[in-house]
Enzyme design. Structure first.
Site, PDB file in Angstrom:
ATOM      1  N   TYR A  28       0.776  -1.100   0.101  1.00 14.50           N
ATOM      2  CA  TYR A  28       0.022  -0.032  -0.049  1.00 14.50           C
ATOM      3  C   TYR A  28       0.885   1.283   0.013  1.00 14.50           C
ATOM      4  CZ  TYR A  28      -3.486   3.358   1.817  1.00 14.50           C
ATOM      5  OH  TYR A  28      -4.128   4.404   1.761  1.00 14.50           O
TER       6      TYR A  28
ATOM      7  N   GLU B  87     -11.428   5.141   5.366  1.00 18.03           N
ATOM      8  CA  GLU B  87     -10.871   5.982   6.483  1.00 18.03           C
ATOM      9  C   GLU B  87     -12.019   5.965   7.572  1.00 18.03           C
ATOM     10  OE1 GLU B  87      -8.112   6.912   6.836  1.00 18.03           O
ATOM     11  OE2 GLU B  87      -7.264   6.769   5.025  1.00 18.03           O
TER      12      GLU B  87
ATOM     13  N   TRP C  85      -4.835  -0.005  10.078  1.00 21.94           N
ATOM     14  CA  TRP C  85      -4.954   0.095   8.536  1.00 21.94           C
ATOM     15  C   TRP C  85      -4.786  -1.016   7.886  1.00 21.94           C
ATOM     16  CZ3 TRP C  85      -7.946   3.043   5.685  1.00 21.94           C
ATOM     17  CH2 TRP C  85      -7.877   3.161   4.434  1.00 21.94           C
TER      18      TRP C  85
END
Length: 198
Positions: free
Chosen positions: A25, A47, A55
């Site tokens: 990522y 988010e 995450w």
């Protein structure tokens, strides 16, 4: 802590230094500009779901999120009803949080409404981009990295005013980093200076 050199000899932001989904990522997506309503709605939604979680958890569930939210097509998600939300609460492939699922639907409806807003030409994408900082940060260490900014506070207020939910200043700062509103990488990271695609 400054950039970390991984086993491959490449300097990266510390959170993306080790091999795996986070590095992928970091190297290929974080800080790159995205385009189009669905891309902005996806990042806004993810988010919000990330709040309070890692995450990597969100990244590992991303394909399932894309499936259940129909590729983040705002019209389709805006049409969800209580039965749809109840169905998503039973889907173990995503984060089952009733408030966040409801917020995703609310935000899709607010995104659709933005298309016809007389004071925003270009919908959600244009609104978010209008809060780009004039003097973007250039942190050298993780200690210098911000978690909010005057722009993320202003964006949060603007979105809340238009009916969006789960769009606090910290979440909006993370969004601005993720979608390349400014270059979020540490000075010395190999991605620094090469992340913004117009």
């Amino acid at each position: 802590m400054g950039p970390t050199v991984g086993e491959d000899g490449v300097a990266r932001c510390p959170w993306g230094a080790g091999p795996g989904v986070m590095r992928d990522y970091h190297d290929t997506e974080w800080g790159n500009r995205v385009h189009g309503e669905s891309a902005y709605l996806e990042r806004l939604t993810l988010e919000a779901f990330q709040s309070g979680l890692s995450w990597s958890t969100i990244l590992n569930k991303r394909e399932a999120f894309r499936e259940v939210f129909h590729g983040f097509d705002a019209d389709r998600v805006a049409a969800f009803d209580e039965a749809d939300e109840a169905r998503l609460m039973q889907d173990a492939r995503i984060v089952r949080n009733r408030a966040k699922i409801s917020a995703a639907v609310v935000n899709a409806r607010a995104t659709v409404a933005l298309r016809d807003a007389p004071d925003v030409d270009g919908g959600l994408e244009a609104l978010v981009l209008s809060f780009a900082p004039g003097d973007p940060p250039a942190p050298r260490t993780t200690e210098e990295m911000q978690t909010t900014s005057k722009e993320s506070v202003a964006l949060s207020k603007a979105l809340k005013k238009r009916g969006f939910a789960f769009v606090g200043p910290t979440t909006m700062f993370a969004l601005m980093e993720a979608i390349g509103i400014f270059d979020p990488h540490l000075v010395g990271c190999f991605r620094r200076g090469g992340t913004i695609a117009g």
